[in-house]
Scaffold this active site. Structure first.
Site, PDB file in Angstrom:
ATOM      1  N   ARG A   5       0.829  -1.221   0.000  1.00 53.22           N
ATOM      2  CA  ARG A   5       0.000   0.000   0.000  1.00 53.22           C
ATOM      3  C   ARG A   5       0.851   1.252   0.000  1.00 53.22           C
ATOM      4  O   ARG A   5       1.928   1.285   0.583  1.00 53.22           O
ATOM      5  CB  ARG A   5      -0.856   0.078   1.267  1.00 53.22           C
ATOM      6  CG  ARG A   5      -1.841  -1.048   1.455  1.00 53.22           C
ATOM      7  CD  ARG A   5      -2.458  -0.873   2.837  1.00 53.22           C
ATOM      8  NE  ARG A   5      -3.111  -2.071   3.280  1.00 53.22           N
ATOM      9  CZ  ARG A   5      -4.432  -2.246   3.288  1.00 53.22           C
ATOM     10  NH1 ARG A   5      -5.220  -1.280   2.902  1.00 53.22           N
ATOM     11  NH2 ARG A   5      -4.950  -3.371   3.711  1.00 53.22           N
TER      12      ARG A   5
ATOM     13  N   HIS B 274     -11.446  39.302  -9.122  1.00 58.15           N
ATOM     14  CA  HIS B 274     -12.252  40.389  -8.569  1.00 58.15           C
ATOM     15  C   HIS B 274     -13.521  39.821  -7.936  1.00 58.15           C
ATOM     16  O   HIS B 274     -13.883  40.148  -6.809  1.00 58.15           O
ATOM     17  CB  HIS B 274     -12.601  41.380  -9.685  1.00 58.15           C
ATOM     18  CG  HIS B 274     -13.523  42.471  -9.250  1.00 58.15           C
ATOM     19  ND1 HIS B 274     -14.896  42.385  -9.408  1.00 58.15           N
ATOM     20  CD2 HIS B 274     -13.277  43.639  -8.625  1.00 58.15           C
ATOM     21  CE1 HIS B 274     -15.436  43.477  -8.917  1.00 58.15           C
ATOM     22  NE2 HIS B 274     -14.485  44.257  -8.441  1.00 58.15           N
TER      23      HIS B 274
ATOM     24  N   ARG C 217      -9.104  54.090   4.107  1.00 58.13           N
ATOM     25  CA  ARG C 217      -8.113  54.327   3.061  1.00 58.13           C
ATOM     26  C   ARG C 217      -8.665  55.327   2.055  1.00 58.13           C
ATOM     27  O   ARG C 217      -9.796  55.189   1.583  1.00 58.13           O
ATOM     28  CB  ARG C 217      -7.783  53.023   2.336  1.00 58.13           C
ATOM     29  CG  ARG C 217      -6.741  53.241   1.266  1.00 58.13           C
ATOM     30  CD  ARG C 217      -6.361  51.964   0.589  1.00 58.13           C
ATOM     31  NE  ARG C 217      -7.424  51.488  -0.283  1.00 58.13           N
ATOM     32  CZ  ARG C 217      -7.370  50.306  -0.912  1.00 58.13           C
ATOM     33  NH1 ARG C 217      -6.344  49.507  -0.726  1.00 58.13           N
ATOM     34  NH2 ARG C 217      -8.349  49.921  -1.700  1.00 58.13           N
TER      35      ARG C 217
ATOM     36  N   GLU D 266       2.875  48.677   0.163  1.00 61.30           N
ATOM     37  CA  GLU D 266       2.419  47.689  -0.823  1.00 61.30           C
ATOM     38  C   GLU D 266       3.250  47.749  -2.102  1.00 61.30           C
ATOM     39  O   GLU D 266       2.852  47.219  -3.131  1.00 61.30           O
ATOM     40  CB  GLU D 266       0.921  47.838  -1.100  1.00 61.30           C
ATOM     41  CG  GLU D 266       0.461  49.245  -1.407  1.00 61.30           C
ATOM     42  CD  GLU D 266      -1.058  49.371  -1.566  1.00 61.30           C
ATOM     43  OE1 GLU D 266      -1.750  48.354  -1.752  1.00 61.30           O
ATOM     44  OE2 GLU D 266      -1.541  50.515  -1.524  1.00 61.30           O
TER      45      GLU D 266
ATOM     46  N   ASN E 220      -1.529  42.291  -1.285  1.00 59.52           N
ATOM     47  CA  ASN E 220      -2.022  41.984  -2.642  1.00 59.52           C
ATOM     48  C   ASN E 220      -1.172  42.717  -3.672  1.00 59.52           C
ATOM     49  O   ASN E 220      -0.606  42.121  -4.585  1.00 59.52           O
ATOM     50  CB  ASN E 220      -3.479  42.434  -2.814  1.00 59.52           C
ATOM     51  CG  ASN E 220      -4.409  41.782  -1.823  1.00 59.52           C
ATOM     52  OD1 ASN E 220      -4.147  40.677  -1.373  1.00 59.52           O
ATOM     53  ND2 ASN E 220      -5.489  42.458  -1.477  1.00 59.52           N
ATOM     54  N   ASP E 221      -1.065  44.034  -3.508  1.00 63.70           N
ATOM     55  CA  ASP E 221      -0.246  44.793  -4.452  1.00 63.70           C
ATOM     56  C   ASP E 221       1.230  44.485  -4.281  1.00 63.70           C
ATOM     57  O   ASP E 221       1.983  44.489  -5.251  1.00 63.70           O
ATOM     58  CB  ASP E 221      -0.510  46.297  -4.296  1.00 63.70           C
ATOM     59  CG  ASP E 221      -1.694  46.731  -5.141  1.00 63.70           C
ATOM     60  OD1 ASP E 221      -1.690  46.433  -6.351  1.00 63.70           O
ATOM     61  OD2 ASP E 221      -2.636  47.334  -4.604  1.00 63.70           O
TER      62      ASP E 221
END
Ligand code: PEP
Ligand code: MG
Length: 874
Positions: free
Chosen positions: A95, A449, A612, A743, A766-767
């Site tokens: 196995r 998005h 922001r 960022e 993210n950026d």
């Protein structure tokens, strides 16, 4: 490399799972714990041997055959039987067993060692001819299928033919003569090797090879398991559950594997081998009935389950065999379980004194907790799957298909449930997200998005359902050219599973159980990282607060510019010819923005709210150029008096076109080039602050400047903020704070001088991922991502889990630099990674103070932050 590539079970231990695989390490541990009489003996061929096999292009590394032969000789000595012995043969199972269990994804061969001679020995020794021939026919079938690659259907066809001939319907009704005939028929399908050593060599090679089989590869992609691990192979003496009515095979969980309730659960089948239990050919009996079948075995098994659970400190998933009334444990592993069972187990385990709260916390897979907050398809319901996509935002939803945001909004206003179906979504679809019960797209993945916005809002979404063609124009969804859904049709999606169906499916609603609250309470005691939320609306803010958010770490104000009169006003701001015109449009927006901020401050009374300033490129608010050109053409043709106005609009839209908007007039650059917009936002924040305060709300406002590269950029903005605030009678440091997002790579590298100018810094990962890796966050999904994962460049999207060796080093450096310049500076993370458990662990170890994530991820982050801290202390 350790050199040794084959380990007897008695030599291994639980800590050796990298080398021996999960199964091998656990069998070894279980052998120590329960004694050799309960666990059939055997040996494990290491994952390193598998890697060498793959590197060698599918050949055994030198010396491996000899090591296997030596281990086999030891096993034969221990068992007092020889593989292939015509008088009393040893049979073994072969196995797979990787570091992480990959259930059913790789190959297994059972009853190895049988041939025309040894089957006779097995029959005479056991006095059970039917059993011997049943074992042999299973082996020839499995070997042919797994090792030689003959389609399973061809064996099944022969079995069916035999049953028809004998006029029976069940496998167990086939007698020894029939099984003998079947074995012969199977052997005519391929060249069956009679030599057991050759059988073993080929079976081990097949299991190694199955590591790179399609099923295994796909499973690894989905579960972020690297190809480089390889699988171990376990060779274990067979015990037989198919020796008659006093024998059986089964699986048993130490607790209910779905709910986590303390009663053991599982299935067993008398007179059967393990594969019969899982294959569904016969309906197994519930393990609670084991006592009726054999009370002694039942009692032994229950005792063993308790022992194993205590030893591992976790819920166990085991396989057992009863051979003529004698119980053997074949394997055990920590049970994979849904979040509800994980939470229930953790709490019960502490109540029972099995674990301390801190240990119990570590048994939970934090990433799964989100599913406890969203409704899902009722797991007991049956439905026909239309297509599958990426499980992008958890929760189930159903309603009528609509193809655009405006229709979604109108339908929702009438109280209808709708699912917004699009090929992909854009910023101005956002209103539709709010209105819809769920979102379905044919393109984009987890970081698209649609996925990001839906998750942020807690709207269920399935994205990237590649088999669907969404034709918004025609109002149709097609699969391979055939229309499967039209506007108004019913559709249901499960964003926790990625499932799409046209059927009506019952959904089950979630509740924050007291057990879940208990677990979160433990997490809060332990964690060092603060947990805030990314929220743009008061509903999101309130929801996040209920889930334990300690403030808003990111309010993206761009979403506040959508909706009828707002959109019109911002367009007027951008198109304005004169300052007066622009100011007038801004004056229209000012009270609306003020209201937005007031309600956020109120929802977060007593907690920080980071707002922001506007971030996206301006042209995102403008109509597409093509559309304006068309309008102009029509107006000119009709001699309309709108011509001049449209010409002006077109010239502005043209002027704002950018080749690469993501790297153009965004963030702070927008603030520097169009100061009036930020000025209005700052004014709105100041007024909201004063008004909310006057109502007794405890406001902690933090104004955040996006996409800063240079300290001077931040300074320009700070001067503006301080000036507007002073005009409103407010003082920085007393009434509000000013900070920036980090960022961009340069901002990380210069975080000391940027930090000196800021009260706080929030890493926009993210950026930062986009700009460090140079991968567009909107384009990586689909083609690039899947190919890169396939090619082993990375094993998961860097937009989902932080690329710690690359982007992570910038974060670490930035945090260190900022902190060395200003010890008291507050450091946060507000990219998607702020809600990802693996990334959270890295942030915890990188000098970050808080993470901020979408509301539904807040509990995930609380538990993940606690686990990270516990691991850091260990
Ligand atoms: C980021 O870049 O990580 C961030 C939080 O900002 P946005 O996703 O809005 O660009
Ligand atoms: Mg950003």
């Amino acid at each position: 490399m350790s050199g040794q590539r084959v380990y007897d079970f008695a030599e291994g231990a639980r800590e050796m799972r990298e080398l021996l695989g999960g199964k091998g390490a656990n069998i070894a541990e279980m052998t120590r714990l329960l004694g050799p009489d309960r666990v059939p003996a055997g040996f494990t061929i290491t994952t390193e041997a598998c890697v060498a096999y793959m590197e060698g292009g599918g050949t055994f590394p030198a010396g491996l055959d000899e090591e296997i032969a030596a281990a086999l000789a030891r096993l034969e000595a221990q068992a007092g039987k020889r593989l292939g012995d015509p008088d009393d043969p040893l049979l073994v199972s072969v196995r797979s067993g990787a570091r992480e269990s990959m259930p059913g994804m790789m190959d297994t061969v059972l009853n190895l060692g049988l041939n025309d001679d040894s089957v006779e020995g097995l029959a005479s020794r056991t006095g059970n001819e039917r059993f011997a021939w049943d074992s042999y026919r299973r082996f020839v079938q499995m070997y042919g299928n797994v090792v030689v690659g003959i389609e399973g259907r061809r064996f099944e066809d022969l079995i069916q033919a035999e049953k028809r001939e004998l006029e029976v319907s069940l496998d167990v009704e086939l007698d020894a003569a029939a099984l003998r005939r079947l074995t012969e028929a199977f052997k005519s399908l391929y060249e069956f090797p009679a030599d057991p050593t050759a059988q073993l060599h080929a079976a081990v090679a097949a299991v190694f090879g199955s590591w790179m089989g399609d099923r295994a590869v796909t499973y690894r992609r989905l579960n972020h398991i690297p190809d480089s691990w390889g699988t171990a192979v376990n060779v274990q003496q067979m015990v037989f559950g198919n020796k008659g009515e006093t024998s059986s095979s089964g699986v048993a969980f130490s607790r209910d594997e779905v709910t986590g309730a303390p009663q053991p659960s599982g299935d067993f089948l008398p007179n059967a081998q393990g594969e019969d239990v899982v294959s569904g050919v016969r309906t197994p009996r519930d393990v609670s009935e084991l006592g009726e079948w054999n009370p002694e075995v039942s009692e032994q098994l229950m005792g063993i389950l308790r022992t194993l659970e205590r030893h591992y400190g976790d819920m166990q998933d085991t396989e057992f065999t009863v051979e003529e009334g004698r119980l053997y444990m074949l394997q055990t592993r920590n049970a994979k379980r849904p979040a509800q069972a994980a939470v229930r187990f953790a709490v019960d385990a502490v109540v029972e004194g099995l674990l301390e709260p801190e240990q119990a916390l570590l048994t939970i897979d934090a990433g799964t907790l989100e599913t406890l907050l969203h409704p899902t398809f009722d797991p007991h319901s049956q439905y026909e799957l239309l297509a599958e996509g990426v499980a992008a935002s958890p929760g189930a939803a159903q309603g009528e298909v609509v193809f655009d945001a405006a229709t979604a909004i109108a339908a929702a206003a009438e109280g209808r449930d709708v699912i917004l179906v699009r090929s992909f979504t854009e910023a101005d679809d956002v209103g539709g997200f709010h209105a819809a019960r769920g979102v379905l797209t044919s393109e984009g993945g987890k970081a698209s998005h649609a996925a990001l916005v839906a998750r942020g809002m807690g709207v269920p979404a399935v994205t990237g359902a590649g088999t669907l063609t969404v034709d918004e124009e025609a109002g149709e969804v097609r699969i391979a050219g055939e229309v499967v859904l039209r506007a108004g049709d019913h559709v249901a999606i499960d964003g926790s599973a990625g499932a799409i169906t046209a059927d009506e499916v019952p959904v089950v609603a979630p509740e924050m159980s007291t057990a879940f609250e208990t677990v979160l309470g433990w997490a809060d005691e332990v964690r060092r990282l603060g947990v805030r939320t990314n929220a743009d609306t008061p509903e999101d803010a309130r929801r996040a607060r209920r889930f334990g958010a300690e403030g808003i770490g990111l309010c993206r104000t761009e979403h506040m510019f959508f909706g009828e009169n707002r959109h019109e006003a911002i367009v007027a701001v951008i198109l304005a010819d004169s300052d007066d015109e622009r100011r007038e449009a801004l004056l229209r927006l000012l009270p609306l923005q003020q209201g937005d901020f007031e309600s956020l401050f109120e929802a977060m009374d007593g907690l920080p709210v980071t707002i922001r300033l506007l971030d996206p490129p301006l042209h995102e608010f403008l109509p597409p150029m093509r559309e304006v050109e068309d309008r102009l053409e029509v107006a000119r043709r009709d001699g309309s008096d709108e011509v001049a106005a449209i010409e002006h609009e077109l010239s502005r839209v043209r002027a704002l076109q950018e080749v690469n908007p993501m790297l153009a007039t965004r963030g702070v650059r927008l603030g520097i080039l169009f100061p009036a917009i930020y000025e209005m936002q700052i004014e709105a924040i100041c007024r909201a602050l004063a008004t909310a305060r006057a109502r007794g709300v405890d406001v902690h406002a933090e104004i955040m400047v996006p996409l800063v590269d240079y300290r001077r950029e931040l300074e320009v903005l700070e001067e503006q903020v301080e000036r507007v605030a002073a005009d409103n009678g407010l003082t920085r440091g007393v009434d509000y704070a000013v900070g920036t997002m980090i960022e961009l790579p340069r901002a990380c590298v210069r975080a000391d001088e940027i930090g000196l100018a800021a009260d706080f810094c929030s890493f926009g990962t993210n950026d930062l991922t986009q700009t460090t890796l140079g991968f567009s966050r909107d384009d990586i999904e689909g083609r690039i991502l899947s190919r890169y994962i396939e090619m082993g460049v990375f094993d998961r999207s860097p937009f989902e889990t932080l690329d710690t060796p690359g982007v992570g080093q910038l974060v670490r450096m930035g945090a260190w630099l900022a902190r060395s310049a200003k010890a008291e500076i507050k450091l946060g993370v507000c990219g998607e990674h702020g809600g990802d458990p693996d990334s959270i662990e890295f942030f915890n170890d990188s000098g970050i103070d808080y993470v901020s994530c979408s509301p539904y991820r807040v509990p995930v982050a609380r538990v993940a932050a606690a686990q990270a801290e516990l691991r850091a202390r260990a």
